[in-house]
Design an enzyme around this catalytic site. Structure first.
Site, PDB file in Angstrom:
ATOM      1  N   TYR A 132       0.941  -3.851  18.128  1.00 48.73           N
ATOM      2  CA  TYR A 132       1.436  -3.212  16.906  1.00 48.73           C
ATOM      3  C   TYR A 132       2.284  -1.995  17.244  1.00 48.73           C
ATOM      4  CZ  TYR A 132       1.438  -0.286  12.735  1.00 48.73           C
ATOM      5  OH  TYR A 132       1.829   0.512  11.694  1.00 48.73           O
ATOM      6  N   ASN A 147       7.991  -6.562  12.301  1.00 44.54           N
ATOM      7  CA  ASN A 147       8.226  -5.151  12.602  1.00 44.54           C
ATOM      8  C   ASN A 147       9.489  -4.867  13.410  1.00 44.54           C
ATOM      9  OD1 ASN A 147       5.824  -4.656  11.270  1.00 44.54           O
ATOM     10  ND2 ASN A 147       4.603  -4.506  13.121  1.00 44.54           N
ATOM     11  N   PHE A 161       0.818  -1.209   0.000  1.00 44.81           N
ATOM     12  CA  PHE A 161       0.000   0.000   0.000  1.00 44.81           C
ATOM     13  C   PHE A 161       0.855   1.264   0.000  1.00 44.81           C
ATOM     14  CE2 PHE A 161      -2.204   3.071   2.989  1.00 44.81           C
ATOM     15  CZ  PHE A 161      -2.978   3.663   2.011  1.00 44.81           C
TER      16      PHE A 161
END
Length: 306
Positions: free
Chosen positions: A140, A90, A13
């Site tokens: 997250y 991450n 994205f």
């Protein structure tokens, strides 16, 4: 002299508009896009296959040595999933990039994308600065903050030329359903398909800083190609907080939807404890002469039409 740029997450994205922007920049001589499979969109040009999670640090160092980049841009990442998957994607990947670059590309600039989720709850009405306390409220956010801290320590120690761009709420074509407006767009498309006069989302009381992916891409290119980036962490946002309800209503009008938007779904854990957030963008204005160029209406229209 033109630069060689190595772009990870090139088909995602955020990576897609970054690749488009880099490809149009005359300062870029070679753009090498990386994906877990070669040329996922069927386009020509340099594509390399590499899995940042599965392929290991040695393989990454060999890739870096082969390409010889002047800049490395890391747009890959995970928005959702369990703690292990989020940690691998991450945190571990960032650590692997830092370690491999020290060995194989020590003079290259590294640009890593972070997230506004690193801040946690902020003071209503006060745009958050990069030096504000960080207290993420989701797995997250915790993993994104750990990634940023690794980059920040490496940059401050002088081991690498590296910067994190803390991206707020990006909107635009290809918006994933993990994002509020992505979920809304998905629901509106289904309503258009079935003729439904109602869509269901979570609570829309929160205020968010929506930033166009085209503006994010412009910030990434500036960070990658600038002669010097004076700060290791830079916010990328519009600088304005907009009510989620207002943004969804704008999307519904753009879609031609005249039905009801029900707010009965549970709020996502990633965002329910943050009622208001906006970026202070003075640091990136000063460091990179960057500012957003697209308003929310333009971003929402691109999200729906894209």
């Amino acid at each position: 002299m033109t630069a060689t740029v190595l772009l990870f997450g090139a088909s995602g994205f955020l990576g897609t508009p970054v690749a488009e922007r880099l490809g149009r920049d005359g300062r870029v001589g070679t753009l090498v896009r990386v994906s877990r499979r070669e040329s996922p969109d069927g386009s020509g040009g340099p594509w390399l296959r590499h899995d940042l999670v599965a392929d290991g640090t040695d393989a990454l160092a060999r890739l870096l040595h082969r390409v010889g980049p002047d800049a490395v841009v890391h747009c890959a990442g995970r928005l959702s999933g369990g703690p292990v998957a989020l940690t691998e994607t991450n945190i571990l990947v960032t650590a692997r990039l830092l370690e491999a670059m020290r060995v194989a590309a020590p003079s290259a600039r590294l640009v890593v994308l972070g997230s506004a989720a690193e801040y946690g709850a902020t003071t209503r009405g006060v745009p958050v600065r990069e030096d504000a306390p960080t207290a993420p409220l989701s797995a997250y956010g915790v993993t994104r903050l750990a990634s940023t801290r690794l980059v920040e320590l490496t940059a401050r120690d002088g081991a690498l030329d590296a910067v994190v761009l803390r991206v707020f709420n990006p909107v635009g074509p290809g918006l994933p359903p993990e994002n509020l407006l992505g979920r809304a767009a998905q629901a509106l498309r289904e309503a258009a398909r079935t003729g439904a006069d109602r869509i269901t989302l979570g609570p829309l009381d929160a205020h968010r800083d929506f930033v166009d992916v085209r503006d994010v891409a412009a910030a990434v290119v500036r960070a990658a190609l600038a002669r010097h980036v004076p700060e290791p962490v830079l916010n990328v946002g519009s600088g304005q907080a907009v009510a989620a309800r207002e943004a969804v209503a704008l999307l519904a009008r753009t879609a031609g939807f005249t039905g009801r938007v029900a707010e009965t779904d549970p709020a996502p854990a990633r965002s329910r404890a943050v009622p208001w957030i906006a970026a202070d963008v003075e640091r990136i204005r000063s460091a990179l002469d960057w500012k957003p160029e697209h308003d929310l209406a333009s971003s929402v229209r691109a999200c729906w039409e894209g």
